[in-house]
Design an enzyme around this catalytic site. Sequence first.
Site, PDB file in Angstrom:
ATOM      1  N   ASN A   9       0.867  -1.186   0.000  1.00  0.00           N
ATOM      2  CA  ASN A   9       0.000   0.000   0.000  1.00  0.00           C
ATOM      3  C   ASN A   9       0.899   1.231   0.000  1.00  0.00           C
ATOM      4  O   ASN A   9       1.546   1.524   1.000  1.00  0.00           O
ATOM      5  CB  ASN A   9      -0.890  -0.036   1.254  1.00  0.00           C
ATOM      6  CG  ASN A   9      -1.690   1.237   1.427  1.00  0.00           C
ATOM      7  OD1 ASN A   9      -1.796   2.053   0.516  1.00  0.00           O
ATOM      8  ND2 ASN A   9      -2.265   1.397   2.607  1.00  0.00           N
ATOM      9  N   LYS A  11       0.011   4.259  -0.165  1.00  0.00           N
ATOM     10  CA  LYS A  11      -0.648   5.411   0.470  1.00  0.00           C
ATOM     11  C   LYS A  11      -0.502   6.663  -0.400  1.00  0.00           C
ATOM     12  O   LYS A  11      -0.452   6.555  -1.615  1.00  0.00           O
ATOM     13  CB  LYS A  11      -0.085   5.636   1.877  1.00  0.00           C
ATOM     14  CG  LYS A  11      -0.068   4.366   2.709  1.00  0.00           C
ATOM     15  CD  LYS A  11       0.149   4.619   4.169  1.00  0.00           C
ATOM     16  CE  LYS A  11       0.265   3.294   4.891  1.00  0.00           C
ATOM     17  NZ  LYS A  11       0.045   3.382   6.320  1.00  0.00           N
ATOM     18  N   HIS A  96      -9.562   0.769   4.771  1.00  0.00           N
ATOM     19  CA  HIS A  96      -8.287   0.943   5.490  1.00  0.00           C
ATOM     20  C   HIS A  96      -8.537   1.817   6.722  1.00  0.00           C
ATOM     21  O   HIS A  96      -9.349   2.738   6.682  1.00  0.00           O
ATOM     22  CB  HIS A  96      -7.256   1.586   4.556  1.00  0.00           C
ATOM     23  CG  HIS A  96      -5.872   1.573   5.126  1.00  0.00           C
ATOM     24  ND1 HIS A  96      -5.452   2.479   6.071  1.00  0.00           N
ATOM     25  CD2 HIS A  96      -4.832   0.730   4.920  1.00  0.00           C
ATOM     26  CE1 HIS A  96      -4.196   2.204   6.405  1.00  0.00           C
ATOM     27  NE2 HIS A  96      -3.801   1.145   5.727  1.00  0.00           N
ATOM     28  N   GLU A  98      -6.953   4.184   7.969  1.00  0.00           N
ATOM     29  CA  GLU A  98      -6.761   5.623   7.773  1.00  0.00           C
ATOM     30  C   GLU A  98      -8.018   6.246   7.171  1.00  0.00           C
ATOM     31  O   GLU A  98      -8.377   7.382   7.487  1.00  0.00           O
ATOM     32  CB  GLU A  98      -5.517   5.869   6.892  1.00  0.00           C
ATOM     33  CG  GLU A  98      -4.245   5.582   7.681  1.00  0.00           C
ATOM     34  CD  GLU A  98      -3.034   5.206   6.846  1.00  0.00           C
ATOM     35  OE1 GLU A  98      -3.064   5.392   5.613  1.00  0.00           O
ATOM     36  OE2 GLU A  98      -2.057   4.705   7.432  1.00  0.00           O
ATOM     37  N   GLU A 168      -5.494  -5.588  10.280  1.00  0.00           N
ATOM     38  CA  GLU A 168      -4.470  -4.572  10.529  1.00  0.00           C
ATOM     39  C   GLU A 168      -4.752  -3.883  11.859  1.00  0.00           C
ATOM     40  O   GLU A 168      -5.542  -2.922  11.906  1.00  0.00           O
ATOM     41  CB  GLU A 168      -4.491  -3.528   9.411  1.00  0.00           C
ATOM     42  CG  GLU A 168      -4.199  -4.083   8.038  1.00  0.00           C
ATOM     43  CD  GLU A 168      -3.602  -3.027   7.131  1.00  0.00           C
ATOM     44  OE1 GLU A 168      -2.513  -3.260   6.600  1.00  0.00           O
ATOM     45  OE2 GLU A 168      -4.210  -1.953   6.976  1.00  0.00           O
ATOM     46  N   GLY A 174       2.242   1.724  10.792  1.00  0.00           N
ATOM     47  CA  GLY A 174       3.156   2.850  10.692  1.00  0.00           C
ATOM     48  C   GLY A 174       3.845   3.189  12.005  1.00  0.00           C
ATOM     49  O   GLY A 174       4.466   4.241  12.133  1.00  0.00           O
ATOM     50  N   SER A 214       3.340  -2.685  10.247  1.00  0.00           N
ATOM     51  CA  SER A 214       4.798  -2.675  10.416  1.00  0.00           C
ATOM     52  C   SER A 214       5.464  -3.980   9.977  1.00  0.00           C
ATOM     53  O   SER A 214       6.413  -4.444  10.612  1.00  0.00           O
ATOM     54  CB  SER A 214       5.170  -2.318  11.860  1.00  0.00           C
ATOM     55  OG  SER A 214       4.689  -1.023  12.174  1.00  0.00           O
TER      56      SER A 214
HETATM   57  C1  PEP Z   1      -0.823  -0.158   5.933  1.00  0.00           C
HETATM   58  O1  PEP Z   1      -0.819   0.994   5.560  1.00  0.00           O
HETATM   59  O2  PEP Z   1      -1.746  -0.899   5.559  1.00  0.00           O
HETATM   60  C2  PEP Z   1       0.267  -0.622   6.785  1.00  0.00           C
HETATM   61  C3  PEP Z   1       0.163  -1.820   7.301  1.00  0.00           C
HETATM   62  O3  PEP Z   1       1.317   0.245   6.998  1.00  0.00           O
HETATM   63  P1  PEP Z   1       2.744  -0.102   7.668  1.00  0.00           P
HETATM   64  O4  PEP Z   1       3.232  -1.376   7.023  1.00  0.00           O
HETATM   65  O5  PEP Z   1       3.609   1.059   7.348  1.00  0.00           O
HETATM   66  O6  PEP Z   1       2.504  -0.305   9.130  1.00  0.00           O
END
Ligand code: PEP
Length: 252
Positions: A9, A11, A96, A98, A168, A174, A214
């Site tokens: 992703n 973003k 997601h 976010e 997630e 992040g 992460s």
């Molecule tokens: C994500 O944006 O779906 C995500 C898991 O980000 P990160 O790997 O940076 O934690």
Amino acid sequence: MRKPVIAGNWKMFKTIGESVNTAVSLKPLVSNANHCEVVIAPVFTSLKSVADRLEGSNVKVAAQDVSDQLKFGAHTGEISGDMLKDAGCSHAIIGHSERRAMYGDSDAFINRKLRAALHFGLTPILCCGETLDERDAGKAEQVVSDQLENDLTGLTADEVAKIIIAYEPVWAIGTGRTATPEQAQQMHAYIRSWLSGKFGAGLADGLRILYGGSVKPENIAELMNAPDIDGALVGGASLEAESFARIVHYNG
Ligand code: PEP
């Protein structure tokens, strides 16, 4: 057997040129990755250019969202599933955290987006996950099953079978703080048993459940060892072709 999926992703990072450069660098690095499906999700403006450069390769392209609308019309700012297919997408990330937290994507809205994605033949990657407060309050499983219950409302088992779920935990996105393989496995097993109760064991056994939060080249292998983890949705570590390719090649 569930074929793993490793999805990146991107973003709101990368211009069109940067997206194309990363995709072109990634292509040869993962061309022999037959053990999993590889998906990248650039920003909307880069989708067509990236998809064109990846045509004929094993790297698929996802949108990071999709409109809930089924017909072309007066929907300023929206991009339909049809248009995403036209731009070369096969997948769409939906729900997601976010978008849920910053842009008001409710479960009802996510449900409509899922239906729209399925209507146009896009494979949804449906995200779910609890916040740290919810986990600390012992409500993680309840939060996730409530999200799934509401997001999947009214979908037939045949439709649900086409979805990829991404668990997630919000506290791991992040932050550099990954769920342990045990924590992730526990939730993935819970999701699979919830799906089994709702849609039958056959469907639940076949559905891919990805972990996101992460994920890095250093921790992917132990996550992938867990029996109910069928891949990863990767943010930060997917932005560089080499790092993402190392995640794709988690099996050595
Ligand atoms: C994500 O944006 O779906 C995500 C898991 O980000 P990160 O790997 O940076 O934690």
